[in-house]
Motif scaffolding. Structure first.
Motif, PDB file in Angstrom:
ATOM      1  N   PHE A  43       1.313 -50.323  73.474  1.00  0.00           N
ATOM      2  CA  PHE A  43       1.449 -51.533  72.674  1.00  0.00           C
ATOM      3  C   PHE A  43       1.722 -52.726  73.572  1.00  0.00           C
ATOM      4  CE2 PHE A  43       5.558 -49.475  72.985  1.00  0.00           C
ATOM      5  CZ  PHE A  43       6.407 -50.508  73.364  1.00  0.00           C
ATOM      6  N   ALA A  44       1.465 -53.910  73.010  1.00  0.00           N
ATOM      7  CA  ALA A  44       1.807 -55.181  73.654  1.00  0.00           C
ATOM      8  C   ALA A  44       2.590 -56.000  72.633  1.00  0.00           C
ATOM      9  CB  ALA A  44       0.552 -55.929  74.084  1.00  0.00           C
ATOM     10  N   ASP A  45       3.880 -56.200  72.903  1.00  0.00           N
ATOM     11  CA  ASP A  45       4.726 -57.003  72.024  1.00  0.00           C
ATOM     12  C   ASP A  45       4.368 -58.478  72.173  1.00  0.00           C
ATOM     13  OD1 ASP A  45       6.308 -54.898  71.014  1.00  0.00           O
ATOM     14  OD2 ASP A  45       7.694 -55.035  72.710  1.00  0.00           O
ATOM     15  N   TYR A  46       4.566 -59.237  71.097  1.00  0.00           N
ATOM     16  CA  TYR A  46       4.397 -60.688  71.172  1.00  0.00           C
ATOM     17  C   TYR A  46       5.386 -61.383  70.252  1.00  0.00           C
ATOM     18  CZ  TYR A  46       1.540 -60.330  66.840  1.00  0.00           C
ATOM     19  OH  TYR A  46       1.080 -60.089  65.571  1.00  0.00           O
ATOM     20  N   SER A  47       5.607 -62.656  70.529  1.00  0.00           N
ATOM     21  CA  SER A  47       6.378 -63.500  69.623  1.00  0.00           C
ATOM     22  C   SER A  47       5.665 -64.841  69.533  1.00  0.00           C
ATOM     23  CB  SER A  47       7.824 -63.668  70.086  1.00  0.00           C
ATOM     24  OG  SER A  47       7.867 -64.346  71.320  1.00  0.00           O
ATOM     25  N   ASP A  48       5.553 -65.337  68.310  1.00  0.00           N
ATOM     26  CA  ASP A  48       4.867 -66.601  68.067  1.00  0.00           C
ATOM     27  C   ASP A  48       5.880 -67.703  67.801  1.00  0.00           C
ATOM     28  OD1 ASP A  48       2.420 -65.340  68.296  1.00  0.00           O
ATOM     29  OD2 ASP A  48       2.127 -65.112  66.140  1.00  0.00           O
ATOM     30  N   SER A  49       5.547 -68.898  68.254  1.00  0.00           N
ATOM     31  CA  SER A  49       6.380 -70.066  67.986  1.00  0.00           C
ATOM     32  C   SER A  49       5.483 -71.288  67.880  1.00  0.00           C
ATOM     33  CB  SER A  49       7.426 -70.256  69.093  1.00  0.00           C
ATOM     34  OG  SER A  49       6.793 -70.469  70.338  1.00  0.00           O
ATOM     35  N   GLU A  50       6.048 -72.353  67.380  1.00  0.00           N
ATOM     36  CA  GLU A  50       5.320 -73.618  67.287  1.00  0.00           C
ATOM     37  C   GLU A  50       5.148 -74.179  68.691  1.00  0.00           C
ATOM     38  OE1 GLU A  50       4.060 -74.925  64.445  1.00  0.00           O
ATOM     39  OE2 GLU A  50       4.763 -73.067  63.514  1.00  0.00           O
ATOM     40  N   ALA A  53       6.703 -80.192  72.308  1.00  0.00           N
ATOM     41  CA  ALA A  53       6.499 -81.618  72.062  1.00  0.00           C
ATOM     42  C   ALA A  53       5.099 -82.022  72.509  1.00  0.00           C
ATOM     43  CB  ALA A  53       7.551 -82.432  72.816  1.00  0.00           C
ATOM     44  N   GLY A  54       4.351 -82.591  71.603  1.00  0.00           N
ATOM     45  CA  GLY A  54       3.009 -83.061  71.918  1.00  0.00           C
ATOM     46  C   GLY A  54       1.954 -81.972  71.887  1.00  0.00           C
ATOM     47  N   ALA A  55       2.354 -80.722  71.759  1.00  0.00           N
ATOM     48  CA  ALA A  55       1.387 -79.629  71.737  1.00  0.00           C
ATOM     49  C   ALA A  55       0.818 -79.500  70.336  1.00  0.00           C
ATOM     50  CB  ALA A  55       2.049 -78.327  72.155  1.00  0.00           C
ATOM     51  N   GLN A  56      -0.471 -79.220  70.255  1.00  0.00           N
ATOM     52  CA  GLN A  56      -1.116 -79.062  68.961  1.00  0.00           C
ATOM     53  C   GLN A  56      -1.175 -77.588  68.559  1.00  0.00           C
ATOM     54  OE1 GLN A  56      -4.879 -81.036  69.037  1.00  0.00           O
ATOM     55  NE2 GLN A  56      -3.994 -83.007  69.523  1.00  0.00           N
ATOM     56  N   ALA A  57      -1.230 -76.705  69.505  1.00  0.00           N
ATOM     57  CA  ALA A  57      -1.377 -75.283  69.208  1.00  0.00           C
ATOM     58  C   ALA A  57      -0.024 -74.586  69.162  1.00  0.00           C
ATOM     59  CB  ALA A  57      -2.244 -74.622  70.286  1.00  0.00           C
ATOM     60  N   GLY A  58       0.022 -73.475  68.450  1.00  0.00           N
ATOM     61  CA  GLY A  58       1.183 -72.613  68.508  1.00  0.00           C
ATOM     62  C   GLY A  58       1.158 -71.861  69.823  1.00  0.00           C
ATOM     63  N   VAL A  59       2.228 -71.147  70.096  1.00  0.00           N
ATOM     64  CA  VAL A  59       2.356 -70.419  71.355  1.00  0.00           C
ATOM     65  C   VAL A  59       2.655 -68.956  71.047  1.00  0.00           C
ATOM     66  CG1 VAL A  59       3.665 -70.221  73.504  1.00  0.00           C
ATOM     67  CG2 VAL A  59       3.206 -72.478  72.528  1.00  0.00           C
ATOM     68  N   ARG A  60       1.964 -68.065  71.731  1.00  0.00           N
ATOM     69  CA  ARG A  60       2.229 -66.634  71.627  1.00  0.00           C
ATOM     70  C   ARG A  60       2.706 -66.155  73.000  1.00  0.00           C
ATOM     71  NH1 ARG A  60      -1.769 -63.032  68.395  1.00  0.00           N
ATOM     72  NH2 ARG A  60      -0.369 -63.834  66.781  1.00  0.00           N
ATOM     73  N   ALA A  61       3.931 -65.675  73.056  1.00  0.00           N
ATOM     74  CA  ALA A  61       4.484 -65.118  74.292  1.00  0.00           C
ATOM     75  C   ALA A  61       4.302 -63.600  74.264  1.00  0.00           C
ATOM     76  CB  ALA A  61       5.959 -65.461  74.413  1.00  0.00           C
TER      77      ALA A  61
END
Length: 126
Positions: A43-50, A53-61
Motif C-alpha cells: 500500500f501507499a498511504d496518503y493525506s490530502d489537504s488544501e 497560500a496562492g495555490a490553486q490545487a490541493g496537495v496529496r502527501a
C-alpha cells in the motif's frame, strides 16, 4: 473503493504463470492498495489537504509506502507509485513525496516532477 489501475503485469520468468496485478484507491483508508492475483501485496498511504497560500490545487502527501516482503523485487512498488501519482494528476493535485520510495520514483521518472510544487522541489532533491 475506486479502481486506479488494473491488469498491469510484471514480467515473470517463463516458468511462472502470468500475474494479475491491481491497484485501487481506498479513500476511506487514505491509501492505494496493490494486490497480486487477489492477495494484498502492499500500500501507499496518503493525506490530502488544501493548497497553500496562492495555490490553486490541493496537495496529496505520500508519507509511507510498503510492499510486503514476499512480493519484493518484482517491481510492485513502481506499479503502485505510478498508479498513485497518475491518480493525483487526474485529480489535479500537487504531490509531496515524503516517502523516500515515492521521492526516488519521481526523481527517476522526470514526467512526474511537475506534480511537486516548484517551490518545494529542492527540498526533495528534484
Amino acid at each position: 473503493m475506486t479502481q486506479a489501475h488494473e491488469g498491469e503485469q510484471s514480467g515473470p520468468p517463463a516458468t511462472e504463470a502470468a500475474e494479475t496485478v491491481a491497484v485501487v484507491d481506498v479513500p476511506e483508508r487514505s491509501r492505494f492498495e496493490i494486490s497480486v492475483n487477489g492477495a494484498p501485496a502492499g500500500f501507499a498511504d496518503y493525506s490530502d489537504s488544501e493548497g497553500g497560500a496562492g495555490a490553486q490545487a490541493g496537495v496529496r502527501a505520500f508519507p509511507h509506502t510498503v510492499v510486503h516482503p514476499e512480493f519484493g523485487g518484482r517491481g510492485m512498488s513502481k506499479i503502485l507509485i505510478r498508479a498513485a501519482l497518475d491518480a493525483a494528476r487526474v485529480a489535479d493535485l500537487e504531490v509531496l513525496p515524503l516517502c523516500s520510495a515515492v521521492q526516488h520514483f519521481i526523481a527517476s521518472n522526470a514526467e512526474y516532477v511537475d506534480l511537486v510544487p516548484e517551490a518545494r522541489r529542492a527540498e526533495f532533491d528534484l
